[in-house]
Scaffold this active site. Structure first.
Site, PDB file in Angstrom:
ATOM      1  N   TYR A 187      44.687  40.761 101.120  1.00 24.92           N
ATOM      2  CA  TYR A 187      43.873  39.570 101.407  1.00 24.92           C
ATOM      3  C   TYR A 187      42.383  39.915 101.510  1.00 24.92           C
ATOM      4  O   TYR A 187      41.637  39.193 102.189  1.00 24.92           O
ATOM      5  CB  TYR A 187      44.362  38.910 102.697  1.00 24.92           C
ATOM      6  CG  TYR A 187      45.609  38.049 102.506  1.00 24.92           C
ATOM      7  CD1 TYR A 187      45.640  36.999 101.579  1.00 24.92           C
ATOM      8  CD2 TYR A 187      46.757  38.250 103.275  1.00 24.92           C
ATOM      9  CE1 TYR A 187      46.775  36.209 101.406  1.00 24.92           C
ATOM     10  CE2 TYR A 187      47.890  37.451 103.114  1.00 24.92           C
ATOM     11  CZ  TYR A 187      47.888  36.431 102.179  1.00 24.92           C
ATOM     12  OH  TYR A 187      49.002  35.631 102.017  1.00 24.92           O
TER      13      TYR A 187
ATOM     14  N   ASN B 252      52.954  29.028 105.701  1.00 20.74           N
ATOM     15  CA  ASN B 252      53.229  28.282 104.460  1.00 20.74           C
ATOM     16  C   ASN B 252      54.209  28.984 103.515  1.00 20.74           C
ATOM     17  O   ASN B 252      54.230  28.732 102.318  1.00 20.74           O
ATOM     18  CB  ASN B 252      51.923  27.866 103.772  1.00 20.74           C
ATOM     19  CG  ASN B 252      51.107  29.039 103.289  1.00 20.74           C
ATOM     20  OD1 ASN B 252      51.517  30.189 103.451  1.00 20.74           O
ATOM     21  ND2 ASN B 252      49.966  28.759 102.687  1.00 20.74           N
TER      22      ASN B 252
ATOM     23  N   LYS C 133      56.866  35.060 102.502  1.00 22.72           N
ATOM     24  CA  LYS C 133      56.183  35.561 103.705  1.00 22.72           C
ATOM     25  C   LYS C 133      57.184  35.726 104.862  1.00 22.72           C
ATOM     26  O   LYS C 133      58.331  35.268 104.758  1.00 22.72           O
ATOM     27  CB  LYS C 133      55.062  34.572 104.065  1.00 22.72           C
ATOM     28  CG  LYS C 133      53.984  34.476 102.979  1.00 22.72           C
ATOM     29  CD  LYS C 133      52.864  33.526 103.400  1.00 22.72           C
ATOM     30  CE  LYS C 133      51.775  33.460 102.339  1.00 22.72           C
ATOM     31  NZ  LYS C 133      50.625  32.619 102.775  1.00 22.72           N
TER      32      LYS C 133
ATOM     33  N   HIS D 203      53.636  33.228  99.015  1.00 23.08           N
ATOM     34  CA  HIS D 203      52.375  33.521  98.319  1.00 23.08           C
ATOM     35  C   HIS D 203      52.601  33.509  96.815  1.00 23.08           C
ATOM     36  O   HIS D 203      53.667  33.901  96.340  1.00 23.08           O
ATOM     37  CB  HIS D 203      51.890  34.917  98.741  1.00 23.08           C
ATOM     38  CG  HIS D 203      50.820  35.464  97.846  1.00 23.08           C
ATOM     39  ND1 HIS D 203      49.488  35.167  98.023  1.00 23.08           N
ATOM     40  CD2 HIS D 203      50.884  36.251  96.735  1.00 23.08           C
ATOM     41  CE1 HIS D 203      48.784  35.755  97.065  1.00 23.08           C
ATOM     42  NE2 HIS D 203      49.603  36.423  96.281  1.00 23.08           N
TER      43      HIS D 203
ATOM     44  N   GLU E  51      47.543  42.560  92.354  1.00 24.32           N
ATOM     45  CA  GLU E  51      48.543  42.436  93.423  1.00 24.32           C
ATOM     46  C   GLU E  51      49.841  43.172  93.050  1.00 24.32           C
ATOM     47  O   GLU E  51      50.450  43.827  93.909  1.00 24.32           O
ATOM     48  CB  GLU E  51      48.817  40.955  93.695  1.00 24.32           C
ATOM     49  CG  GLU E  51      47.629  40.272  94.353  1.00 24.32           C
ATOM     50  CD  GLU E  51      47.744  38.757  94.472  1.00 24.32           C
ATOM     51  OE1 GLU E  51      46.799  38.152  95.006  1.00 24.32           O
ATOM     52  OE2 GLU E  51      48.755  38.177  94.040  1.00 24.32           O
TER      53      GLU E  51
HETATM   54  P1  DAT Z   1      46.861  30.384  98.835  1.00 23.97           P
HETATM   55  O1  DAT Z   1      47.900  31.153  99.625  1.00 23.97           O
HETATM   56  O2  DAT Z   1      47.305  28.989  98.545  1.00 23.97           O
HETATM   57  O3  DAT Z   1      46.395  31.133  97.610  1.00 23.97           O
HETATM   58  P2  DAT Z   1      44.387  31.255 100.090  1.00 23.97           P
HETATM   59  O4  DAT Z   1      44.432  32.425  99.169  1.00 23.97           O
HETATM   60  O5  DAT Z   1      43.115  30.465 100.144  1.00 23.97           O
HETATM   61  O6  DAT Z   1      45.593  30.230  99.794  1.00 23.97           O
HETATM   62  O7  DAT Z   1      44.695  31.724 101.585  1.00 23.97           O
HETATM   63  C1  DAT Z   1      45.676  32.727 101.814  1.00 23.97           C
HETATM   64  C2  DAT Z   1      46.501  32.332 103.006  1.00 23.97           C
HETATM   65  O8  DAT Z   1      45.665  32.250 104.163  1.00 23.97           O
HETATM   66  C3  DAT Z   1      47.146  30.935 102.901  1.00 23.97           C
HETATM   67  O9  DAT Z   1      48.341  30.963 102.174  1.00 23.97           O
HETATM   68  C4  DAT Z   1      47.356  30.602 104.335  1.00 23.97           C
HETATM   69  C5  DAT Z   1      46.141  31.219 105.021  1.00 23.97           C
HETATM   70  N1  DAT Z   1      45.081  30.222 105.182  1.00 23.97           N
HETATM   71  C6  DAT Z   1      44.283  29.704 104.223  1.00 23.97           C
HETATM   72  N2  DAT Z   1      43.432  28.802 104.721  1.00 23.97           N
HETATM   73  C7  DAT Z   1      43.718  28.737 106.045  1.00 23.97           C
HETATM   74  C8  DAT Z   1      43.198  27.974 107.128  1.00 23.97           C
HETATM   75  N3  DAT Z   1      42.219  27.106 106.959  1.00 23.97           N
HETATM   76  N4  DAT Z   1      43.746  28.179 108.363  1.00 23.97           N
HETATM   77  C9  DAT Z   1      44.746  29.058 108.549  1.00 23.97           C
HETATM   78  N5  DAT Z   1      45.282  29.811 107.561  1.00 23.97           N
HETATM   79  C10 DAT Z   1      44.778  29.647 106.332  1.00 23.97           C
HETATM   80 MG    MG Z   2      45.426  32.966  97.467  1.00 21.65          MG
END
Ligand code: DAT
Ligand code: MG
Length: 152
Positions: free
Chosen positions: A51, A114, A11, A117, A128
């Protein structure tokens, strides 16, 4: 030989922090094969597609804005169980819940920064990879001489 593929994306924060090589290296050292790579500064529209499942979440606008703030490193890795193992290498979504030794657990603090991805399933990985690399021949097919030392 397993042909499963996953979409891994460093990212904007990971690119800015100089972690591209570190993250590629972790997948390579584990034994996974790099089959596609490019640096992309993605549009908001493109990231909204990536997303799409999270549209409606309160953090969605901030997530898309941050993802569009700079280039990302788009990667495809291939190998046995790579989708699930890729998620293990990444750690938990929230870096504070990620074990040391994982990418997020070693380099991150806030969930909205974080670093990396990884696809969450074989079907989402296919979608994707097509979104980021196109439907036609998105990945490079090649033989790796060391595969016989990685797979039995
Ligand atoms: P992952 O990236 O572990 O698959 P995800 O698909 O649920 O997680 O969410 C995509 C991204 O969105 C994640 O990497 C960071 C952001 N995100 C997820 N939950 C969040 C939250 N509660 N607050 C802020 N950003 C969040
Ligand atoms: Mg995800």
């Amino acid at each position: 030989m397993a042909t499963e593929q996953t979409y891994i994306m460093v990212k904007p924060d990971g690119v800015q922090r100089g972690l591209v090589g570190e993250i590629i290296g972790r997948f390579e050292k584990r034994g996974y094969k790099l089959v596609a790579a490019k640096l992309v500064h993605a549009s908001v529209e493109h990231l909204e597609k990536h997303y799409a499942d999270l549209k409606g979440k309160p953090f969605f606008p901030g997530l898309v804005k941050y993802m569009a703030s700079g280039p990302v490193m788009a990667l495809v890795f291939q190998g046995k169980d790579v989708v699930k193992q890729g998620r293990v290498l990444l750690g938990a979504t929230n870096p504070l819940a990620s074990a040391p030794g994982t990418i997020r657990g070693d380099f991150g603090i806030d969930v909205g920064r974080n670093i990396c991805h990884g696809s969450d399933g074989v079907e989402s990985a296919k979608k994707e990879i097509a979104l980021w690399f196109g439907e036609q021949n998105p990945t490079i097919e090649y033989n790796r001489v060391l595969d016989s030392q990685i797979y039995e």
